[in-house]
Design an enzyme around this catalytic site. Structure first.
Site, PDB file in Angstrom:
ATOM      1  N   GLU A 119      13.335 -26.321  -4.204  1.00 45.32           N
ATOM      2  CA  GLU A 119      12.134 -26.669  -4.906  1.00 45.32           C
ATOM      3  C   GLU A 119      12.311 -28.073  -5.419  1.00 45.32           C
ATOM      4  O   GLU A 119      11.355 -29.064  -5.323  1.00 45.32           O
ATOM      5  CB  GLU A 119      12.059 -25.928  -6.372  1.00 45.32           C
ATOM      6  CG  GLU A 119      11.624 -24.437  -5.815  1.00 45.32           C
ATOM      7  CD  GLU A 119      11.508 -23.631  -7.287  1.00 45.32           C
ATOM      8  OE1 GLU A 119      10.075 -23.361  -7.462  1.00 45.32           O
ATOM      9  OE2 GLU A 119      12.272 -23.096  -7.951  1.00 45.32           O
ATOM     10  N   GLU A 139      15.500 -15.959  -4.276  1.00 48.38           N
ATOM     11  CA  GLU A 139      14.717 -15.413  -5.493  1.00 48.38           C
ATOM     12  C   GLU A 139      14.413 -13.816  -5.328  1.00 48.38           C
ATOM     13  O   GLU A 139      14.319 -13.109  -6.228  1.00 48.38           O
ATOM     14  CB  GLU A 139      13.525 -16.290  -5.940  1.00 48.38           C
ATOM     15  CG  GLU A 139      13.729 -17.466  -6.511  1.00 48.38           C
ATOM     16  CD  GLU A 139      14.112 -18.765  -5.508  1.00 48.38           C
ATOM     17  OE1 GLU A 139      14.095 -18.375  -4.391  1.00 48.38           O
ATOM     18  OE2 GLU A 139      13.826 -19.814  -6.198  1.00 48.38           O
TER      19      GLU A 139
HETATM   20  C1  1HE Z   1      26.729 -20.637  -9.385  1.00 47.99           C
HETATM   21  C2  1HE Z   1      25.407 -20.645  -8.492  1.00 47.99           C
HETATM   22  C3  1HE Z   1      24.253 -20.682  -9.296  1.00 47.99           C
HETATM   23  C4  1HE Z   1      27.208 -20.859  -7.228  1.00 47.99           C
HETATM   24  N1  1HE Z   1      24.160 -20.325 -10.681  1.00 47.99           N
HETATM   25  N2  1HE Z   1      26.487 -20.363 -10.644  1.00 47.99           N
HETATM   26  N3  1HE Z   1      20.675 -19.401  -6.221  1.00 47.99           N
HETATM   27  C5  1HE Z   1      21.246 -18.478  -5.383  1.00 47.99           C
HETATM   28  O1  1HE Z   1      21.186 -17.373  -5.274  1.00 47.99           O
HETATM   29  C6  1HE Z   1      22.484 -18.977  -4.681  1.00 47.99           C
HETATM   30  C7  1HE Z   1      23.611 -18.420  -5.261  1.00 47.99           C
HETATM   31  N4  1HE Z   1      25.027 -19.170  -4.590  1.00 47.99           N
HETATM   32  C8  1HE Z   1      25.493 -19.057  -3.562  1.00 47.99           C
HETATM   33  O2  1HE Z   1      24.750 -18.130  -2.635  1.00 47.99           O
HETATM   34  C9  1HE Z   1      26.609 -19.662  -3.132  1.00 47.99           C
HETATM   35  O3  1HE Z   1      27.389 -20.172  -4.254  1.00 47.99           O
HETATM   36  C10 1HE Z   1      26.627 -20.954  -2.279  1.00 47.99           C
HETATM   37  C11 1HE Z   1      26.227 -20.240  -0.870  1.00 47.99           C
HETATM   38  C12 1HE Z   1      25.498 -21.828  -2.903  1.00 47.99           C
HETATM   39  C13 1HE Z   1      27.899 -21.698  -2.057  1.00 47.99           C
HETATM   40  O4  1HE Z   1      29.035 -20.826  -1.527  1.00 47.99           O
HETATM   41  P1  1HE Z   1      30.544 -21.131  -1.729  1.00 47.99           P
HETATM   42  O5  1HE Z   1      31.507 -19.963  -1.326  1.00 47.99           O
HETATM   43  O6  1HE Z   1      30.699 -22.629  -1.533  1.00 47.99           O
HETATM   44  O7  1HE Z   1      30.614 -21.177  -3.517  1.00 47.99           O
HETATM   45  P2  1HE Z   1      30.625 -20.005  -4.501  1.00 47.99           P
HETATM   46  O8  1HE Z   1      32.341 -19.312  -4.597  1.00 47.99           O
HETATM   47  O9  1HE Z   1      29.898 -18.733  -4.300  1.00 47.99           O
HETATM   48  O10 1HE Z   1      30.541 -20.524  -5.981  1.00 47.99           O
HETATM   49  C14 1HE Z   1      31.245 -21.430  -6.465  1.00 47.99           C
HETATM   50  C15 1HE Z   1      31.196 -21.416  -7.974  1.00 47.99           C
HETATM   51  O11 1HE Z   1      29.939 -22.017  -8.294  1.00 47.99           O
HETATM   52  C16 1HE Z   1      31.131 -20.134  -8.363  1.00 47.99           C
HETATM   53  O12 1HE Z   1      31.581 -20.087 -10.117  1.00 47.99           O
HETATM   54  P3  1HE Z   1      33.059 -19.847 -10.119  1.00 47.99           P
HETATM   55  O13 1HE Z   1      33.337 -20.015 -11.825  1.00 47.99           O
HETATM   56  O14 1HE Z   1      33.448 -18.408  -9.802  1.00 47.99           O
HETATM   57  O15 1HE Z   1      34.026 -20.822  -9.438  1.00 47.99           O
HETATM   58  C17 1HE Z   1      29.648 -19.542  -8.547  1.00 47.99           C
HETATM   59  O16 1HE Z   1      29.534 -18.570  -9.549  1.00 47.99           O
HETATM   60  C18 1HE Z   1      29.168 -20.717  -9.005  1.00 47.99           C
HETATM   61  N5  1HE Z   1      27.783 -20.839  -8.484  1.00 47.99           N
HETATM   62  N6  1HE Z   1      25.951 -20.903  -7.141  1.00 47.99           N
HETATM   63  C19 1HE Z   1      25.445 -20.311 -11.351  1.00 47.99           C
HETATM   64  N7  1HE Z   1      23.232 -20.779  -8.610  1.00 47.99           N
HETATM   65  C20 1HE Z   1      13.471 -22.407 -11.444  1.00 47.99           C
HETATM   66  S1  1HE Z   1      13.464 -20.947 -10.679  1.00 47.99           S
HETATM   67  C21 1HE Z   1      14.614 -21.261  -9.346  1.00 47.99           C
HETATM   68  C22 1HE Z   1      15.243 -19.848  -8.882  1.00 47.99           C
HETATM   69  C23 1HE Z   1      16.453 -19.971  -8.196  1.00 47.99           C
HETATM   70  O17 1HE Z   1      16.859 -21.028  -7.768  1.00 47.99           O
HETATM   71  S2  1HE Z   1      17.087 -18.498  -7.516  1.00 47.99           S
HETATM   72  C24 1HE Z   1      18.218 -18.891  -6.402  1.00 47.99           C
HETATM   73  C25 1HE Z   1      19.630 -19.194  -7.190  1.00 47.99           C
END
Ligand code: 1HE
Length: 265
Positions: A119, A139
């Site tokens: 977005e 989402e």
């Molecule tokens: C996060 C987030 C997040 C990572 N919010 N903390 N977005 C999603 O559904 C995407 C969610 N994220 C992922 O699918 C993956 O993290 C990635 C593909 C982007 C990257 O993977 P990777 O293996 O490089 O990283 P990771 O091990 O998954 O994440 C590293 C850290 O970032 C980890 O935290 P840690 O404390 O365990 O180290 C994750 O929890 C954190 N992290 N993504 C919070 N999104 C206005 S409305 C909009 C609606 C949306 O955007 S919905 C889509 C949300």
């Protein structure tokens, strides 16, 4: 508040610098994959509300392996309906300042460009994608909905049916596939995005302010108008732009053989 640009203080999750007339704003939260929390979105709003006068274009990029993982999901758990509406409205305000701000914005994308990250990218005027970039709208599978203007901007870029499919099935698209769909404007090799984005931004900043204003503010609105109103608006904008002394000087330069010709780049 760590990063400063002309007296502007930004949260540590954002870094801003100037490269001549180009302001570069970097999402600086790689440890959370540049997930967009409230502080970061407020920082984006503040940055675009207080752009230095000297800035003629902006490059928006992300630190680490991914442009942005979208909404910070950890902030979602306690929000009630009223807070949810206010949250979405805060994203709308911030991203509106990108799309309908003072200067054009080039987004440089790599790795995940997902959910709210997509977005955010959709609010920019030009998108440079490194070949590692991929687009998704998770989402649907998370039980939520886009809230950063995605329903408004993305169908205009890729169509309602394609966005529906991305949300319903979790389908992802590569940077290369994004070229044909209108998500990727330029496709570049890994590591080359920022240089390409800055190069394009310098070129954009070299246009007259009035032309850039017309392209950003008049063009998308004319495209939404009934054709009759659109033709009238276009005639007015064209005549305003060409009356600008800066435009007159540029035309004279061309006619007197001082300006470059249009060649295939
Ligand atoms: C996060 C987030 C997040 C990572 N919010 N903390 N977005 C999603 O559904 C995407 C969610 N994220 C992922 O699918 C993956 O993290 C990635 C593909 C982007 C990257 O993977 P990777 O293996 O490089 O990283 P990771 O091990 O998954 O994440 C590293 C850290 O970032 C980890 O935290 P840690 O404390 O365990 O180290 C994750 O929890 C954190 N992290 N993504 C919070 N999104 C206005 S409305 C909009 C609606 C949306 O955007 S919905 C889509 C949300």
């Amino acid at each position: 508040m760590s990063s400063r640009l002309d007296g502007l203080s930004l949260p540590p999750s954002l870094t801003a610098e100037m490269d001549g007339k180009v302001a570069i704003l970097r999402l600086n939260r790689a440890q959370k994959r540049n997930a967009l929390d409230d502080e970061l979105v407020a920082g984006i709003d503040a940055f675009f509300s207080n752009l230095p006068e000297s800035a003629g274009a902006v490059v928006l990029c992300g630190d680490g392996e991914h442009f942005s993982a979208g909404l910070d999901l950890s902030e979602l758990k306690e929000r009630d309906i009223r807070q949810g509406v206010a949250h979405s409205a805060s994203w709308h305000r911030a991203f509106e300042k990108i799309q309908y701000g003072r200067v054009p914005v080039v987004a440089v994308l790599h790795g995940a460009v997902v959910g709210g990250g997509l977005e955010l990218a959709a609010a920019a005027h030009v998108r440079v994608a490194e070949s590692s970039a991929y687009y998704a709208l998770p989402e649907g599978s998370r039980g939520i909905y886009v809230g950063g203007g995605g329903s408004v901007r993305l169908p205009r870029l890729i169509g309602v049916a394609r966005m529906m499919d991305m949300m319903l099935t979790g389908r992802t698209y590569s940077a290369e596939e994004g070229l044909a769909m209108g998500l990727t404007t330029y496709l570049v090799d890994p590591g080359k995005g920022r240089a390409k984005g800055v190069e394009l931004a310098h070129r954009i900043a070299g246009n007259t302010e009035l032309t850039n204003f017309a392209i950003m503010h008049a063009l998308p609105r004319i495209a939404e108008m009934a054709p009759g109103a659109g033709f009238a608006m276009e005639a007015l904008i064209a005549s305003i732009a060409q009356a600008d002394p800066e435009a007159k000087g540029r035309l004279k330069d061309f006619l007197e053989k001082r300006a470059p010709k249009v060649t295939r780049s």
